[in-house]
Design a protein around this motif. Structure first.
Motif, PDB file in Angstrom:
ATOM      1  N   ASP A   1       0.838  -1.208   0.000  1.00 26.70           N
ATOM      2  CA  ASP A   1       0.000   0.000   0.000  1.00 26.70           C
ATOM      3  C   ASP A   1       0.873   1.258   0.000  1.00 26.70           C
ATOM      4  O   ASP A   1       0.574   2.233  -0.690  1.00 26.70           O
ATOM      5  CB  ASP A   1      -0.913   0.019   1.229  1.00 26.70           C
ATOM      6  N   ILE A   2       1.946   1.231   0.786  1.00 27.56           N
ATOM      7  CA  ILE A   2       2.828   2.396   0.905  1.00 27.56           C
ATOM      8  C   ILE A   2       4.278   1.931   0.831  1.00 27.56           C
ATOM      9  O   ILE A   2       4.688   1.012   1.560  1.00 27.56           O
ATOM     10  CB  ILE A   2       2.611   3.146   2.242  1.00 27.56           C
TER      11      ILE A   2
ATOM     12  N   ALA B   1       7.098   5.077   8.023  1.00 22.51           N
ATOM     13  CA  ALA B   1       7.022   3.616   7.958  1.00 22.51           C
ATOM     14  C   ALA B   1       6.600   3.024   9.302  1.00 22.51           C
ATOM     15  O   ALA B   1       5.797   2.073   9.358  1.00 22.51           O
ATOM     16  CB  ALA B   1       8.374   3.046   7.532  1.00 22.51           C
ATOM     17  N   ALA B   2       7.112   3.591  10.384  1.00 24.52           N
ATOM     18  CA  ALA B   2       6.751   3.089  11.716  1.00 24.52           C
ATOM     19  C   ALA B   2       5.272   3.336  12.008  1.00 24.52           C
ATOM     20  O   ALA B   2       4.603   2.496  12.632  1.00 24.52           O
ATOM     21  CB  ALA B   2       7.627   3.740  12.781  1.00 24.52           C
ATOM     22  N   HIS B   3       4.744   4.465  11.547  1.00 25.40           N
ATOM     23  CA  HIS B   3       3.324   4.745  11.755  1.00 25.40           C
ATOM     24  C   HIS B   3       2.456   3.803  10.919  1.00 25.40           C
ATOM     25  O   HIS B   3       1.419   3.306  11.397  1.00 25.40           O
ATOM     26  CB  HIS B   3       3.024   6.203  11.406  1.00 25.40           C
TER      27      HIS B   3
ATOM     28  N   GLY C   1      -0.941  -1.219  10.994  1.00 24.86           N
ATOM     29  CA  GLY C   1      -1.171  -2.466  10.275  1.00 24.86           C
ATOM     30  C   GLY C   1      -1.301  -2.283   8.779  1.00 24.86           C
ATOM     31  O   GLY C   1      -1.878  -3.136   8.086  1.00 24.86           O
ATOM     32  N   VAL C   2      -0.769  -1.203   8.244  1.00 22.12           N
ATOM     33  CA  VAL C   2      -0.841  -0.916   6.807  1.00 22.12           C
ATOM     34  C   VAL C   2       0.317  -1.618   6.097  1.00 22.12           C
ATOM     35  O   VAL C   2       1.469  -1.561   6.559  1.00 22.12           O
ATOM     36  CB  VAL C   2      -0.782   0.602   6.552  1.00 22.12           C
ATOM     37  N   SER C   3       0.019  -2.251   4.977  1.00 21.80           N
ATOM     38  CA  SER C   3       1.050  -2.913   4.175  1.00 21.80           C
ATOM     39  C   SER C   3       2.063  -1.877   3.697  1.00 21.80           C
ATOM     40  O   SER C   3       1.698  -0.892   3.055  1.00 21.80           O
ATOM     41  CB  SER C   3       0.397  -3.613   2.981  1.00 21.80           C
ATOM     42  N   HIS C   4       3.360  -2.094   4.015  1.00 19.91           N
ATOM     43  CA  HIS C   4       4.360  -1.071   3.706  1.00 19.91           C
ATOM     44  C   HIS C   4       5.746  -1.694   3.548  1.00 19.91           C
ATOM     45  O   HIS C   4       5.978  -2.843   3.952  1.00 19.91           O
ATOM     46  CB  HIS C   4       4.418  -0.050   4.861  1.00 19.91           C
TER      47      HIS C   4
END
Length: 798
Positions: free
Chosen positions: A5-6, A19-21, A26-29
């Motif tokens: 996602d990011i 990235a830590a946020h 729980g966002v795919s990164h």
């Protein structure tokens, strides 16, 4: 190919925070870092460097912790934070290309890996592209642009070039084991954080570091006396200065990796190598789905970048959160007559004036927090003629106006600005400006404007053009509309001259006309085998007009007394100005005749020129309020010193007997109240100020006794003194004879805290300077530049 996602490119403070946020939500990164460790730029900071968490007033938003600490401790805490949030970081993954569009980007690394992403956050910074020294010899082996560990260098003579935080920190880190000189092309450390400013000024004050102000790299060459070392030749206002060095460390900032960023499709607003991408309020670039944060977006401070990392993830997820500085701006905008949100009002403010339009929107937020945005009632005085104030005003709405004798009212409407002449020249306000109907203005302090002028070229260009236009209009064409002066302004230029430099010399050919913008000059005639100073010209005066009106042969030499900047006009432009206003040519011709008459008197009586030369040597060329004593009237009573001491709690601010004399005129040791005060440069607690009437004074509560002002003053008029203990009353002294009498001091020997003291021209005394009013014979006098020119003329006529 994996699809995230990011994707975050670069693990600097902003990239890590983003990235830590994403990880904690729980966002795919994925976080792509080109080096083997996180936060490569911070890893390259010198060992043991203390990293500050400025701006202190800004709250931190990030799952990663950050408080002021050493480089090592901060890096370790970030590493632990990345592990605790299970951030998906890939090291040695340098990005070489980005293709595709929002929702379907393809990222390529130098190793050939391909990664898919719906949105991309660029946090790659600019530090990988340091600016190089622009001088011959910059390619020598011991010229470097990075300092890893100051402890690696011992007993070397090292020149550190730069005036920003990195240069200051390098210089301080090296100073314990080496002889360090820091090279500052300006006369102050305007861009440094307050903590670094305090540290460098303390080191200079203590003699741990030498500083070369107003110096630019000229060349680096082998030292003829020791070929294992170099000579670093600097260009200074007084000529070349050669410093023997073993090593040069240049910290001149960095430029964006423009070629790489442009290959991603991101556009820059102009060809300036230092320009940054234009971004939306939510950090999105012109490429939908690619966001830019941190230094590449114009915000190099760590806390700001970390906040942006947090916020940009929220924006990508569709959450419309307010930036971290939002509460501060809400407070700053209180009382304004607008029904707008903070974001809407910031856009409205920035679109109001050409001064603001080229400022990065994110930088503009900080600029506004440093300024005052205020509604002013009709008739309020915004600035007052004759005052020595130097804030800068921009009209946001309504209008402000000034009444010009013989011309009428001149209005500053939305987008108009004023205050640039005092800001630049250091002289008194030339007019009183009043608020009109519905007047909303932004008032910005000098330090913030100086920082802006040094970092945004377009702001300086707009301000310079306005200065030239208004100066020419008021001096030569007061009845001509501004619109008719465009061609002349475009043909005019600004020229800088060092102290003691000849602008032109007697007998040479030349027809340019100069209008003084900063500084002052003297006119000199060659008389047999010596020079005679025939006139003194401060800011606002012009010279060279005789050559433009005549045959172009210079009849005198004009020399800069101090560092001086002029508006330079060609003969054709000057003559075209004179034709625009009826009678102006006759006025200028009359001015030439008057000046020639005065110069003839001075030339016929060289003693007057010698007196003028004496005044220049003693600093009257840059002073605005100078104490002089006519020794033909002085009876040596010392009432002036006693009155000074009585007015200032027992500490006299002048030394009558000390100082130089010429032709019965004595210049005692007392403050000149310079137009650009040397003492105000680099005062760590900002304790030295200029009152509205021009008096330069020291806030004793704020003074820390560092002594910088004592060293910076070229006239030795400042001293460090302990605060006197309370004295016995006059009656007690008369009856007992104990304690100091009037004008004396009674110091407490146990008190060793010293603070800077200097003449403040008795700014709070209704009767004016005590030294003058207490003189029984009228020998003491305080003069401004115009008055001392009149004094010289009167002496010539006797």
């Amino acid at each position: 190919m994996e699809l995230f996602d990011i994707a975050v490119v670069g693990s600097g403070p902003g990239g890590m925070s983003a990235a830590a946020h994403a990880a904690e939500l729980g966002v795919s990164h994925v976080l792509l870092e080109g080096s083997p460790k996180h936060s490569n730029t911070i890893q390259k900071y010198q060992k043991g460097k203390h990293v500050m968490d400025t701006p202190a007033r800004l709250p931190l938003r990030s799952p990663l912790k950050f408080t002021a600490d050493t480089r090592e401790n901060i890096l370790d805490e970030w590493y632990q934070g990345l592990s605790a949030t299970n951030t998906n970081i890939r090291y040695n993954s340098e990005v070489s290309g980005i293709e595709g569009s929002q929702g379907n980007f393809v990222i390529t690394t130098t190793s050939g890996d391909k990664i898919g992403a719906k949105s991309i956050i660029l946090g790659i910074g600019v530090q990988g592209n340091p600016r190089k020294l622009p001088c011959p010899g910059a390619d020598f082996e011991h010229v470097q642009y990075q300092l890893d560990d100051p402890a690696e260098y011992n007993d070397e003579r090292i020149a550190v070039v730069g005036a920003g935080d990195a240069a200051i920190e390098n210089a301080i880190g090296l100073a314990d084991r080496n002889h360090v000189t820091i090279i500052n092309r300006k006369d102050e450390f305007a861009r440094a954080k307050q903590g670094n400013l305090d540290a460098i000024m303390g080191a200079i004050s203590d003699g741990k570091i030498d500083c070369q102000y107003e110096s630019n790299p000229g060349r680096i060459e082998l030292n003829p006396d020791d070929e294992s070392r170099y000579l670093f030749v600097l260009n200074t206002p007084t000529g070349e200065v050669a410093i023997p060095v073993d090593r040069v460390i240049a910290r001149l900032g960095a430029i964006p990796p423009r070629k790489l960023v442009e290959s991603f499709g991101i556009e820059f607003p102009n060809d300036n190598p230092a320009s940054l991408p234009e971004l939306s309020a939510k950090y999105e670039s012109n490429v939908n789905g690619i966001y830019v944060i941190g230094a590449l977006g114009g915000y190099p401070l760590i806390k700001q970048a970390m906040n942006q990392g947090y916020e940009v993830v929220e924006y990508i997820l569709g959450n419309d959160i307010e930036p971290a500085d939002h509460p501060l701006l809400v407070e700053a905008f209180k009382g304004l007559p607008y029904d707008k949100s903070v974001a809407e009002l910031l856009v409205y403010l920035q679109q109001s004036s050409p001064i603001y339009r080229d400022i990065n929107p994110l930088t503009f937020r900080e600029f506004i927090l440093d300024s005052k945005v205020q509604y002013r009632a009709p008739g309020d005085e915004l600035c007052v003629s004759g005052e020595f104030t130097d804030t800068f005003f921009v009209v946001i709405d309504g209008n402000a106006f000034v009444s010009l004798p013989g011309v009428g009212e001149f209005h500053f409407n939305r987008g108009g600005f004023f205050g640039e002449q005092s800001l630049i020249s250091g002289r008194r306000r030339t007019a009183t400006v009043y608020a009109g109907e519905g007047c909303v203005v932004v008032e910005t302090p000098r330090r913030t404007m100086v920082k802006l002028l040094s970092s945004v070229d377009e702001v300086k260009r707009v301000l310079d053009e306005a200065f030239i236009l208004r100066a020419l209009h008021s001096k030569f064409t007061p009845n001509t509309p501004h619109s008719e002066l465009t061609t002349v302004v475009q043909d005019s230029g600004l020229k800088m001259f060092d102290a003691g430099e000849d602008i032109y010399t007697q007998g040479t050919s030349g027809d340019e006309v100069h209008l003084i913008r900063v500084g002052s000059v003297t006119s000199i005639k060659q008389a047999e085998e010596h020079e005679v100073i025939t006139s003194y010209l401060p800011v606002g005066h012009y010279f060279g007009e005789a050559g433009a009106l005549g045959d172009g042969i210079r009849t005198d030499t004009v020399r800069a007394n101090v560092r001086t900047e002029t508006i330079c006009l060609s003969k054709n432009s000057f003559l075209s100005l004179l034709e625009k206003d009826s009678g102006m040519r006759q006025q200028v011709q009359a001015h030439v005749r008057e000046r020639l008459t005065v110069e003839a008197k001075m030339e016929a009586e060289p003693r007057g020129g010698e007196l003028m030369s004496f005044f220049m040597r003693e600093g009257l060329g840059e002073g605005t309020d100078v104490l002089l004593i006519d020794e033909s009237l002085c009876v040596g009573c010392d009432n002036c010193e006693k009155a000074c001491a009585e007015t200032h709690d027992g500490n006299s601010r002048l030394d009558r007997e000390a100082g130089a004399s010429f032709a019965s005129i004595h210049v005692p040791i007392s403050c000149r109240h310079c137009e650009h005060p040397h003492c105000m440069k680099d005062c760590p607690p900002d304790a030295i100020h200029r009152a509205s009437d021009g008096e330069v004074f020291i806030d004793q509560e704020a003074c820390i006794g560092c002594g910088n002002c004592v060293r910076n003053c070229p006239y030795e008029v400042i001293s460090l003194e302990t605060e006197p203990a309370e004295k016995p009353g006059l009656l007690h002294w008369l009856l007992t004879g104990k304690g100091p009498g009037p004008g004396g001091k009674q110091k407490d020997p146990s008190q060793d805290i010293k603070k800077a003291v200097k003449c403040d021209a008795c700014k709070d005394r209704a009767a004016g300077p005590a030294c003058v009013s207490s003189c029984p014979t009228g020998a003491a006098m305080r003069l401004n530049p115009k008055q001392f020119v009149d004094l010289v003329s009167s002496r010539v006529e006797r």
